[in-house]
Write a protein that holds these residues in place. Structure first.
Motif, PDB file in Angstrom:
ATOM      1  N   SER A   7       0.679  -1.181  -0.001  1.00 19.17           N
ATOM      2  CA  SER A   7      -0.157  -0.044   0.034  1.00 19.17           C
ATOM      3  C   SER A   7       0.841   1.143   0.119  1.00 19.17           C
ATOM      4  O   SER A   7       0.446   2.523  -0.384  1.00 19.17           O
ATOM      5  N   SER A   8       1.916   1.274   0.571  1.00 10.99           N
ATOM      6  CA  SER A   8       2.881   2.230   0.712  1.00 10.99           C
ATOM      7  C   SER A   8       4.235   1.916   0.866  1.00 10.99           C
ATOM      8  O   SER A   8       4.635   0.870   1.445  1.00 10.99           O
ATOM      9  N   VAL A   9       5.434   2.863   0.371  1.00 13.69           N
ATOM     10  CA  VAL A   9       6.655   2.613   0.615  1.00 13.69           C
ATOM     11  C   VAL A   9       6.999   2.450   2.064  1.00 13.69           C
ATOM     12  O   VAL A   9       8.103   1.959   2.384  1.00 13.69           O
ATOM     13  N   PHE A  10       6.354   2.948   2.780  1.00 15.41           N
ATOM     14  CA  PHE A  10       6.309   3.069   4.281  1.00 15.41           C
ATOM     15  C   PHE A  10       5.887   1.887   5.151  1.00 15.41           C
ATOM     16  O   PHE A  10       6.102   2.145   6.235  1.00 15.41           O
ATOM     17  N   GLU A  11       5.379   1.006   4.396  1.00 11.43           N
ATOM     18  CA  GLU A  11       4.631  -0.121   5.072  1.00 11.43           C
ATOM     19  C   GLU A  11       5.561  -1.223   4.899  1.00 11.43           C
ATOM     20  O   GLU A  11       6.312  -1.394   3.568  1.00 11.43           O
ATOM     21  N   GLY A  12       5.845  -2.062   5.778  1.00 13.32           N
ATOM     22  CA  GLY A  12       6.384  -3.335   5.528  1.00 13.32           C
ATOM     23  C   GLY A  12       7.718  -3.297   5.732  1.00 13.32           C
ATOM     24  O   GLY A  12       8.527  -4.428   5.866  1.00 13.32           O
ATOM     25  N   GLY A  13       8.284  -2.495   6.023  1.00 17.30           N
ATOM     26  CA  GLY A  13       9.966  -2.298   6.103  1.00 17.30           C
ATOM     27  C   GLY A  13      10.621  -2.770   4.825  1.00 17.30           C
ATOM     28  O   GLY A  13      10.298  -2.770   3.877  1.00 17.30           O
ATOM     29  N   ILE A  14      12.017  -2.953   4.886  1.00 18.62           N
ATOM     30  CA  ILE A  14      12.832  -3.579   4.049  1.00 18.62           C
ATOM     31  C   ILE A  14      12.945  -4.884   4.024  1.00 18.62           C
ATOM     32  O   ILE A  14      13.215  -5.388   5.104  1.00 18.62           O
ATOM     33  N   SER A  15      13.105  -5.369   2.746  1.00 18.81           N
ATOM     34  CA  SER A  15      13.358  -6.749   2.739  1.00 18.81           C
ATOM     35  C   SER A  15      14.417  -7.325   3.407  1.00 18.81           C
ATOM     36  O   SER A  15      15.502  -6.537   3.013  1.00 18.81           O
ATOM     37  N   LYS A  16      14.539  -8.297   4.095  1.00 18.59           N
ATOM     38  CA  LYS A  16      15.789  -8.902   4.547  1.00 18.59           C
ATOM     39  C   LYS A  16      16.867  -9.377   3.507  1.00 18.59           C
ATOM     40  O   LYS A  16      18.000  -9.070   3.697  1.00 18.59           O
ATOM     41  N   ASP A  17      16.190  -9.757   2.463  1.00 20.89           N
ATOM     42  CA  ASP A  17      17.117 -10.469   1.231  1.00 20.89           C
ATOM     43  C   ASP A  17      17.786  -9.094   0.798  1.00 20.89           C
ATOM     44  O   ASP A  17      19.057  -9.323   0.551  1.00 20.89           O
ATOM     45  N   LEU A  18      17.328  -7.830   0.645  1.00 24.48           N
ATOM     46  CA  LEU A  18      17.672  -6.664   0.101  1.00 24.48           C
ATOM     47  C   LEU A  18      19.204  -6.527   0.723  1.00 24.48           C
ATOM     48  O   LEU A  18      20.039  -5.860   0.308  1.00 24.48           O
ATOM     49  N   VAL A  19      19.259  -6.677   2.093  1.00 22.15           N
ATOM     50  CA  VAL A  19      20.376  -6.187   2.823  1.00 22.15           C
ATOM     51  C   VAL A  19      21.329  -7.253   3.228  1.00 22.15           C
ATOM     52  O   VAL A  19      22.224  -7.022   4.293  1.00 22.15           O
ATOM     53  N   SER A  20      21.048  -8.381   2.727  1.00 20.37           N
ATOM     54  CA  SER A  20      21.819  -9.499   3.051  1.00 20.37           C
ATOM     55  C   SER A  20      22.653 -10.295   2.054  1.00 20.37           C
ATOM     56  O   SER A  20      23.133 -11.283   2.154  1.00 20.37           O
ATOM     57  N   TYR A  21      22.624  -9.738   0.818  1.00 19.33           N
ATOM     58  CA  TYR A  21      23.314 -10.187  -0.453  1.00 19.33           C
ATOM     59  C   TYR A  21      24.867 -10.353  -0.087  1.00 19.33           C
ATOM     60  O   TYR A  21      25.296  -9.012   0.312  1.00 19.33           O
ATOM     61  N   PRO A  22      25.641 -11.437  -0.118  1.00 19.99           N
ATOM     62  CA  PRO A  22      26.974 -11.266   0.008  1.00 19.99           C
ATOM     63  C   PRO A  22      27.742 -10.630  -0.973  1.00 19.99           C
ATOM     64  O   PRO A  22      27.559 -10.399  -1.943  1.00 19.99           O
ATOM     65  N   GLU A  23      28.970 -10.001  -0.438  1.00 21.65           N
ATOM     66  CA  GLU A  23      30.095  -9.571  -1.477  1.00 21.65           C
ATOM     67  C   GLU A  23      30.241 -10.414  -2.427  1.00 21.65           C
ATOM     68  O   GLU A  23      30.811 -11.650  -1.925  1.00 21.65           O
ATOM     69  N   PHE A  24      30.510 -10.159  -3.736  1.00 20.45           N
ATOM     70  CA  PHE A  24      30.914 -11.257  -4.547  1.00 20.45           C
ATOM     71  C   PHE A  24      31.810 -10.831  -5.946  1.00 20.45           C
ATOM     72  O   PHE A  24      31.417  -9.657  -6.378  1.00 20.45           O
ATOM     73  N   ASP A  25      32.793 -11.366  -6.054  1.00 25.90           N
ATOM     74  CA  ASP A  25      33.980 -10.915  -7.181  1.00 25.90           C
ATOM     75  C   ASP A  25      34.205  -9.555  -7.237  1.00 25.90           C
ATOM     76  O   ASP A  25      34.253  -8.971  -8.223  1.00 25.90           O
ATOM     77  N   THR A  26      34.354  -8.904  -6.016  1.00 29.44           N
ATOM     78  CA  THR A  26      34.478  -7.402  -5.802  1.00 29.44           C
ATOM     79  C   THR A  26      35.899  -6.973  -6.610  1.00 29.44           C
ATOM     80  O   THR A  26      35.777  -5.869  -7.379  1.00 29.44           O
ATOM     81  N   GLU A  27      36.882  -7.762  -6.439  1.00 32.63           N
ATOM     82  CA  GLU A  27      38.116  -7.534  -7.025  1.00 32.63           C
ATOM     83  C   GLU A  27      38.111  -7.629  -8.553  1.00 32.63           C
ATOM     84  O   GLU A  27      38.540  -6.785  -9.149  1.00 32.63           O
TER      85      GLU A  27
END
Length: 515
Positions: free
Chosen positions: A330-350
């Motif tokens: 219903s709104s961007v301010f509902e439901g918080g932020i997905s745990k998946d979005l903040v938990s992707y691991p660092e990958f092939d950064t170098e």
């Protein structure tokens, strides 16, 4: 409200009855009554008979005492579940001149009255707003910036446009309030450009999800190419950085991180490279759907991260999602932020940091070639790259694609490839600096400042594909949809015909008559 013995000034009269009487007078007449009334009126009945003995005190205990004890009336007396207040207060917010004022007096009174308890959990101080030249604002100087005028605009909208509340909020969030800050027409215009950058990024993300259904088209993380996993890892790092900054009231740090991410990571690299996958690949091609999977995450993460600072833009994004958001949409301010979005691991950064360094070095040479009219767009060129570093060479070899544009790709997955990462028609990894010099004019050969590779650029070989604009020697050899189509685009068109049941009509190019 104390009374002293007129003769000795050592004997003090201050008890419950005098306090209650003075409190009643203040309630009815205000605190000025202390200065206007005589002792006989200020004393309760039990002491009126000895009014001549006493003289009211005129010493000021502390000019900040009233505000310094505000915690008692504002917070402490209103602690309840219904009013939602708690003591001590979460935050005291004021200017940097209050360290010896309100902050100090509040601390002293609360510690004294509440067994060492401070009235606040945290203190946040800020500087003052000055004009663009660093002068204090005043009506006499005519340099006052009216916030409402920034939002709604002035009488002449061409000279004083209406920027809206989000632009003003973005300026507030982008400056370091720990010191004095400046604002004026030029600064607001610069802020508006940053706002437009963020808004255009959001439009790009939304526009490329028009045919994407997360429940049907999402590619599992394990099947994503390295570049996409790297992008998701980068997204999580940015979201966590923004969250940490906001939780510490470091709004400028959060804002600058979002702007850096939108410009450097997205616009200048990932989204630029993604155009080939999004616009050229067949609709359901794995390389296109994997890119949309990442863009889906980017869009939701972007909206959530800017929501505290740019609520109108964030809500505008959310209300125009081309798919149904998971959970409470219903709104961007509902439901918080997905745990998946903040938990992707660092990958092939170098790996991808190296690719971006090579890309920057190549682009510097391309700019020289453009100035000399050797090439126009980057796809008009070919790059030759040599490195003596074994680790760098290994990475470059892993990203070295097929000789021609073909689908499906043989040597790579069609995404983790230098040709598309650099957006150049051909990329040659060679074994010596002499090979670079032999293939490219000396004016377009240089040692990369960031990558350390020896790089040369030249005009690409082959014919330009009329659909994807890559140059390739195989263009026109298939002849299914014209003589200017590469094999990769030929397959994409064929897939489109099969899916839609519509015959692709090769556009007829009319020759311009010679005058």
């Amino acid at each position: 409200p104390v009374f002293y013995d007129r003769e000795t000034f050592t004997e003090v009269l201050l008890d419950e009855s005098t306090l209650e009487h003075v409190q009643g007078i203040f309630t009815e007449h205000g605190s000025d009554a202390w200065w206007k009334m005589d002792e006989v009126d200020l004393l309760p009945d039990k002491y009126k008979g000895e009014a001549d003995k006493w003289i009211k005190g005129t010493d000021t205990m502390d000019v900040w005492f009233d505000s310094g004890s505000s915690w008692a009336g504002v917070v402490q007396e209103r602690v309840s579940n219904e009013k939602g207040l708690s003591y001590p207060a979460d935050l005291y917010l004021e200017g940097s001149d209050q360290h010896r004022g309100w902050f100090q007096s509040s601390l002293l009174t609360s510690v004294a009255a509440n067994k060492g308890q401070a009235p606040y959990k945290a203190v946040l101080t800020h500087g003052f707003v000055l004009d663009e030249k660093g002068f204090k604002m005043s009506k006499s100087l005519g340099n006052v910036v009216n916030p409402l005028q920034v939002i709604e605009g002035g009488n002449n909208k061409k000279l004083e446009p209406a920027y809206g509340a989000d632009v003003l909020r973005l300026w507030v969030a982008s400056v370091d309030y720990a010191g004095d800050v400046r604002v004026g027409n030029t600064i607001i215009k610069q802020t508006f450009e940053s706002y437009r950058k963020l808004r255009n990024t959001a439009r790009y993300l939304i526009g490329n999800l028009a045919d994407y259904d997360p429940s049907a088209n999402a590619v599992p993380y394990e099947e994503l190419p390295s570049m996409d996993k790297w992008m998701l890892g980068t997204l999580s790092q940015v979201l966590n950085e923004v969250d940490d900054a906001l939780s510490k009231y470091q709004f400028s740090r959060a804002t600058n991180e979002v702007l850096r991410f939108a410009t450097a990571d997205l616009s200048n690299f990932y989204l630029d490279v993604a155009k080939d996958r999004l616009y050229i690949s067949a609709v359901d091609d794995a390389r296109r759907r994997s890119c949309q999977t990442v863009i889906h995450a980017l869009l939701e993460g972007f909206a959530k991260s800017v929501a505290p600072i740019l609520p109108h833009m964030a809500e505008d994004i959310w209300q125009n999602l081309p798919y149904k958001a998971e959970g409470d949409d219903s709104s961007v301010f509902e439901g918080g932020i997905s745990k998946d979005l903040v938990s992707y691991p660092e990958f092939d950064t170098e790996r991808w940091n190296l690719v971006r360094d090579v890309r920057t070095d190549v682009n510097q040479l391309l700019e020289v070639a453009r100035q000399d009219k050797l090439v126009g767009a980057s796809l008009d060129a070919a790059a030759y790259i040599y490195t003596s570093d074994e680790n760098i060479r290994k990475v470059l070899d892993e990203l070295d694609g097929d000789e021609s544009l073909i689908t499906p790709s043989v040597k790579t997955n069609g995404v983790d490839e230098l040709r598309t990462a650099l957006m150049m028609s051909q990329v040659k990894i060679v074994d010596s600096e002499e090979e670079v010099a032999g293939a490219c004019d000396a004016a377009y050969v240089a040692k990369g400042e960031l990558s350390g590779c020896t790089i040369g650029v030249k005009k690409a070989e082959g014919t330009k594909c009329g659909r994807c604009w890559f140059y390739d020697k195989e263009v026109g050899t298939h002849n299914n949809y014209g003589t200017d189509i590469c094999q990769r685009c030929d397959e994409a068109i064929s897939s489109w015909e099969e899916e839609t049941g519509t015959k692709f009509e090769t556009p007829v190019v009319e020759e311009t008559p010679v005058a």
